[in-house]
Motif scaffolding. Structure first.
Motif, mmCIF file in Angstrom:
data_model
loop_
_atom_site.group_PDB
_atom_site.id
_atom_site.type_symbol
_atom_site.label_atom_id
_atom_site.label_comp_id
_atom_site.label_asym_id
_atom_site.label_seq_id
_atom_site.Cartn_x
_atom_site.Cartn_y
_atom_site.Cartn_z
ATOM 1 N N GLY A 25 11.571 51.712 56.434
ATOM 2 C CA GLY A 25 10.739 50.760 55.713
ATOM 3 C C GLY A 25 9.267 51.080 55.827
ATOM 4 N N ARG A 26 8.646 50.605 56.928
ATOM 5 C CA ARG A 26 7.194 50.729 57.065
ATOM 6 C C ARG A 26 6.702 52.154 56.909
ATOM 7 N NH1 ARG A 26 7.422 47.334 62.535
ATOM 8 N NH2 ARG A 26 9.580 47.995 62.290
ATOM 9 N N HIS A 41 10.677 43.303 54.123
ATOM 10 C CA HIS A 41 9.993 42.762 55.304
ATOM 11 C C HIS A 41 9.247 41.442 55.060
ATOM 12 C CE1 HIS A 41 10.579 47.014 55.835
ATOM 13 N NE2 HIS A 41 10.141 47.025 57.073
ATOM 14 N N GLU A 44 23.062 45.183 60.600
ATOM 15 C CA GLU A 44 21.899 45.755 61.295
ATOM 16 C C GLU A 44 22.013 45.345 62.751
ATOM 17 O OE1 GLU A 44 18.270 45.154 59.201
ATOM 18 O OE2 GLU A 44 17.047 46.011 60.803
HETATM 19 O O1 G3H Z 1 15.026 45.976 56.870
HETATM 20 C C1 G3H Z 1 13.992 46.109 57.531
HETATM 21 C C2 G3H Z 1 13.984 47.023 58.650
HETATM 22 O O2 G3H Z 1 14.742 46.625 59.720
HETATM 23 C C3 G3H Z 1 12.628 47.369 59.096
HETATM 24 O O3 G3H Z 1 12.451 48.633 58.607
HETATM 25 P P1 G3H Z 1 11.423 49.571 59.380
HETATM 26 O O4 G3H Z 1 11.658 49.310 60.832
HETATM 27 O O5 G3H Z 1 11.804 50.963 59.016
HETATM 28 O O6 G3H Z 1 10.082 49.184 58.895
#
Ligand code: G3H
Length: 272
Positions: free
Chosen positions: A234-235, A32, A148
């Motif tokens: 991620g987060r 990120h 993505e």
């Molecule tokens: O690669 C990064 C993601 O798109 C963001 O991950 P997240 O939404 O789980 O934080």
């Protein structure tokens, strides 16, 4: 004996390094900071994530290089698009470029490369063309591509219904992606429609931090129950107070209890 081309064998090996024998994977996104907020803290939290033994991580060049030792037990999905950040005008649309070439990704040991694509956004042709070009280049190297797919972009110019997410996922596969990462449109059962529409493995992204870690684990379980190939969170992982334990719980949710009990093979190395 059936012969596979060298690049076919390369793709197969790299896919297996990320998904394992059951065809499922727990991916942790730690990419990120280059484009979206402060991102995961460096240092000890990285070792913690690595110790949970995710099947693979999504990482920037820096993280992939600096934590090569601790993360060597996990597959590497290198983020190769970017070039715009939250300090600029991200609302302007697709301002991404391709930052790293597939050959460069191979030098750092990538098992896969990942780019964003925004079908349905006003400037969709930019990201869709970038994805297709990348897929055909990577095909020649046996390097898998993760697309993505974000319908309409982050502003949801196209509503994230199951139908639209499914169509976005299918578009990613049609352009050559080997793996699709996309949003879970609603309750996890709806992910089944996305999986049905998409001929390559689909993993769900996590989004903003959820109320509890039980919710995070339940989403992962729901996604695989709906036929998804796993999760790329991620987060919710690096924002946890105990990322190692959360990754272990996610592994159990995605692969089953037998996998979660396997002893850790991760050994610490350089990185800060
Ligand atoms: O690669 C990064 C993601 O798109 C963001 O991950 P997240 O939404 O789980 O934080």
């Amino acid at each position: 004996m059936q012969h596979t081309s060298a690049v076919g064998a390369g793709k197969l090996r790299r896919m297996r390094r990320m998904f394992g024998a059951d065809g499922r994977g727990v991916f942790v996104a730690i990419d990120h900071a280059a484009y979206m907020g402060e991102g995961p803290p460096l240092g000890e939290p990285m070792y913690e994530i690595a110790a949970g033994r995710p099947d693979a991580v999504l990482a920037t060049w820096h993280v992939a290089r600096a934590y090569a030792g601790p993360l060597a037990g996990s597959g590497l999905v290198l983020r190769v698009d970017g070039g715009s950040s939250e300090l600029g005008d991200r609302a302007a649309g697709d301002t991404n470029a391709l930052l790293h070439r597939p050959e460069e990704a191979l030098t750092i040991g990538a098992d896969c490369v990942v780019v964003l694509a925004f079908p349905g956004a006003p400037d969709e042709d930019r990201s869709l063309t970038r994805l297709a070009r990348l897929c055909s280049e990577c095909e020649l190297l046996g390097l898998p591509v993760m697309a993505e797919m974000i319908p309409g972009g982050w502003g949801q110019a196209v509503p994230w219904t199951a139908e639209n997410v499914a169509r976005a996922a299918r578009i990613g596969a049609e352009l050559g992606a080997d793996i699709v990462k996309t949003v879970c449109p609603g309750p996890p059962e709806e992910f089944a429609e996305v999986v049905r529409a998409c001929p390559v493995p689909v993993v769900a992204l996590g989004g903003p931090k959820m109320a509890t870690e039980d919710d995070v684990v339940a989403l992962a379980r729901g996604v695989v129950d709906a036929g998804g190939a796993g999760v790329a969170f991620g987060r919710n992982v690096w924002g946890s107070e105990k990322p190692r334990q959360l990754v272990e719980r996610l592994r159990e949710a995605v692969h089953g209890a037998a996998d979660a009990d396997r002893p850790s093979s991760t050994s610490p190395g350089a990185g800060r």
